[in-house]
Design an enzyme around this catalytic site. Structure first.
Site, PDB file in Angstrom:
ATOM      1  N   ALA A 258       0.825  -1.206   0.000  1.00 55.84           N
ATOM      2  CA  ALA A 258       0.000   0.000   0.000  1.00 55.84           C
ATOM      3  C   ALA A 258       0.863   1.261   0.000  1.00 55.84           C
ATOM      4  CB  ALA A 258      -0.944  -0.014   1.198  1.00 55.84           C
ATOM      5  N   HIS A 259       0.191   2.410  -0.068  1.00 56.14           N
ATOM      6  CA  HIS A 259       0.912   3.681  -0.215  1.00 56.14           C
ATOM      7  C   HIS A 259       1.798   3.985   0.992  1.00 56.14           C
ATOM      8  CE1 HIS A 259      -2.786   6.085   1.539  1.00 56.14           C
ATOM      9  NE2 HIS A 259      -2.356   5.162   2.353  1.00 56.14           N
ATOM     10  N   ASN A 260       2.934   4.577   0.672  1.00 54.59           N
ATOM     11  CA  ASN A 260       3.907   5.054   1.665  1.00 54.59           C
ATOM     12  C   ASN A 260       4.589   3.946   2.454  1.00 54.59           C
ATOM     13  OD1 ASN A 260       1.613   7.554   1.808  1.00 54.59           O
ATOM     14  ND2 ASN A 260       3.752   8.102   1.428  1.00 54.59           N
TER      15      ASN A 260
END
Length: 369
Positions: A258-260
């Site tokens: 997922a993001h980051n």
């Protein structure tokens, strides 16, 4: 200078010994055209003994040559490549034999760009603002966006899409059907398998009381050198900062990053696992298949999480971690699951009984001296 013969398919025994850094015993000109197991190998095949449990198969093996250690070479019935670590040498040999298939997999059919040093299939669409390095190959129906920089020796399979401002390092390979969104950076010698999507939006929303308002994902994705990403895996772009995959990371099929997220160098993530947003995974970790990790956790270096575990807190010390229950017959599992629901009640009853005993007998003392 040592040269590998290309007049016939495969490699000679001497060529492989040079390329793999091993010794050899037998006919240096013997040609080996494929890898096979000890049990199935025949003439022209190279096999290996990486586990002593299969030593009996070595004695009856029909391969033309085998990769073995020095002790096992004495009992080999054929030519040998003699290595300190036969299994590691087999892994490196597999990469050499895979190169024999690349010509067909990345064939451009009727290459364009004559004299430029790269090949583009006539059905591919390449922006005038894209830069292709020497020896790069772009397959049928692929689309290369503006300001894309593709390094030397990169091979892009059929039906790939590469978005604007993306960078791909030298000698990387994108198998058919890979999608790279805009502002993705990939290091050298990366391998990305079909159906992978790198740089799609992270899952970010704010609730206004009636509906979810999308948070635009303004970061990118940075992938290091020697990374491999499996088929159907997704790596989301960051909300503000980039999602980062370190050097040497290996990610299996159908994994969600997922993001980051930040994945430290040398880590391995097995199939169907998922890292929720802003997870930081340390260096040289192993995440087993089907593991779920909730967001905003930190997992230190050298952690192994066993398959199907659920990680709900940060892990500060290296080690092997597991969660869940062991496999049982369904009827036993159902009974034990019902008992688990009563653990809190049972714990309170035990504490109450201990309090009553202390009231009757006084505090319990330790063992007699």
């Amino acid at each position: 200078m040592f040269r590998v013969s290309t007049s016939e398919s495969g490699y000679t025994l001497a060529e492989l010994a040079h390329l793999l850094g091993t010794g050899y015993r037998g006919d240096p000109s013997r040609r080996l055209s494929r890898l096979a197991t000890l049990k199935s190998a025949g003439q022209g095949d190279l096999s290996f003994l990486g586990n002593p449990r299969y030593a009996r198969q070595l004695r009856s093996c029909k391969a033309s040559a085998v990769i073995v250690d020095a002790a096992s070479a004495e009992g080999a019935p054929c030519d040998c490549l003699i290595a300190d670590d036969p299994y590691l040498t087999y892994a490196r040999a597999s990469q050499l034999f895979a190169l024999l298939d690349d010509g067909e997999l990345f064939d451009t059919d009727q290459p364009e760009g004559s004299g430029t040093g790269y090949s583009v299939h006539p059905t591919a669409v390449v922006s005038d603002q894209a830069v292709l390095g020497a020896g790069a190959v772009v397959g049928a129906c692929s689309v290369i966006g503006p300001r894309v920089a593709i390094g030397s020796g990169v091979r892009v399979g059929a039906n790939c899409v590469i978005g604007a401002d993306t960078r791909i390092g030298a000698d990387s390979r994108l198998y058919p059907g890979v999608t790279l969104y805009h502002r993705v950076s990939i290091g050298e010698r990366a391998v990305i398998h079909g159906g992978a999507v790198i740089g799609a939006d992270g899952f970010g929303f704010a609730f206004d009381g009636r509906r979810s308002v999308k948070i635009a994902q303004l970061g990118g994705v940075r992938i290091g050198d020697d990374v491999e990403i499996g088929a159907g895996t997704t790596v989301d772009r960051g909300a503000l900062d980039d999602t980062v995959i370190g050097d040497g990371v290996k990610i299996d099929n159908q994994v969600q990053i997922a993001h980051n997220c930040v994945v430290g160098e040398g880590s391995i993530i097995c199939g169907c696992s998922a890292l929720a947003g802003s997870t930081t995974l340390g260096r040289y970790c192993v995440i087993g298949g089907g593991v779920g990790i909730i967001g905003h956790l930190e997992i230190t270096d050298g952690v192994t999480v066993s398959a199907m575990s659920f990680v709900s807190r940060s892990i500060k010390r290296p080690g092997v971690y597991s969660s869940g229950t062991l496999l049982q017959e369904t009827r036993e599992w159902k009974k034990n699951s019902l008992r688990l629901q009563n653990l809190d009640t049972l714990s309170k009853r035990v504490r109450e009984l201990e309090s009553r005993l202390e009231a009757l007998d006084g505090p319990r003392s330790g063992p007699a001296d």
